[in-house]
Design a protein around this motif. Structure first.
Motif, PDB file in Angstrom:
ATOM      1  N   CYS A   1      -8.961   9.119   6.400  1.00  0.00           N
ATOM      2  CA  CYS A   1      -7.728   8.355   6.586  1.00  0.00           C
ATOM      3  C   CYS A   1      -6.779   9.144   7.491  1.00  0.00           C
ATOM      4  CB  CYS A   1      -7.084   8.108   5.229  1.00  0.00           C
ATOM      5  SG  CYS A   1      -5.486   7.294   5.325  1.00  0.00           S
TER       6      CYS A   1
ATOM      7  N   LEU B   1     -12.824   7.636   3.395  1.00  0.00           N
ATOM      8  CA  LEU B   1     -12.706   6.184   3.502  1.00  0.00           C
ATOM      9  C   LEU B   1     -13.891   5.513   2.830  1.00  0.00           C
ATOM     10  CD1 LEU B   1     -11.573   5.944   7.223  1.00  0.00           C
ATOM     11  CD2 LEU B   1     -10.149   5.607   5.200  1.00  0.00           C
TER      12      LEU B   1
ATOM     13  N   CYS C   1      -8.864   3.550   2.322  1.00  0.00           N
ATOM     14  CA  CYS C   1      -8.579   4.912   1.895  1.00  0.00           C
ATOM     15  C   CYS C   1      -8.841   5.011   0.398  1.00  0.00           C
ATOM     16  CB  CYS C   1      -7.126   5.260   2.210  1.00  0.00           C
ATOM     17  SG  CYS C   1      -6.667   6.909   1.667  1.00  0.00           S
TER      18      CYS C   1
ATOM     19  N   TYR D   1      -8.018  -0.100   6.828  1.00  0.00           N
ATOM     20  CA  TYR D   1      -8.100  -0.129   8.287  1.00  0.00           C
ATOM     21  C   TYR D   1      -9.108  -1.185   8.730  1.00  0.00           C
ATOM     22  CZ  TYR D   1      -5.618   4.241   7.795  1.00  0.00           C
ATOM     23  OH  TYR D   1      -4.683   5.188   7.458  1.00  0.00           O
TER      24      TYR D   1
ATOM     25  N   LEU E   1      -8.598   2.989  13.473  1.00  0.00           N
ATOM     26  CA  LEU E   1      -7.943   3.935  12.572  1.00  0.00           C
ATOM     27  C   LEU E   1      -6.532   4.276  13.051  1.00  0.00           C
ATOM     28  CD1 LEU E   1     -10.967   6.251  11.786  1.00  0.00           C
ATOM     29  CD2 LEU E   1     -10.055   4.367  10.437  1.00  0.00           C
TER      30      LEU E   1
END
Length: 60
Positions: free
Chosen positions: A13, A20, A33, A42, A51
């Motif tokens: 993250c 992740l 995350c 994301y 990201l």
């Protein structure tokens, strides 16, 4: 389009540096995350993780 497992292993993250979790099988495809404090999701577009904190979805 799934992200390669070897890539997910090295990604973190950008906000908190936690690992992740791959959720590309869901709709929308995203990497989430694993930190309880952060939890940003994301997007994955055309198999490419975006990201950027500004593009991330906040946890509900």
């Amino acid at each position: 389009m799934p992200v390669e497992a070897s890539l997910i292993e090295i990604l973190a993250c950008p906000a908190c540096h936690a690992p992740l979790e791959d959720r590309t099988a869901t709709d929308p495809a995203e990497l989430t995350c694993t930190s309880a404090d952060c939890g940003l999701a994301y997007p994955v577009r055309d198999g490419i993780p975006v990201l950027l904190v500004d593009e991330a979805r906040r946890p509900a």
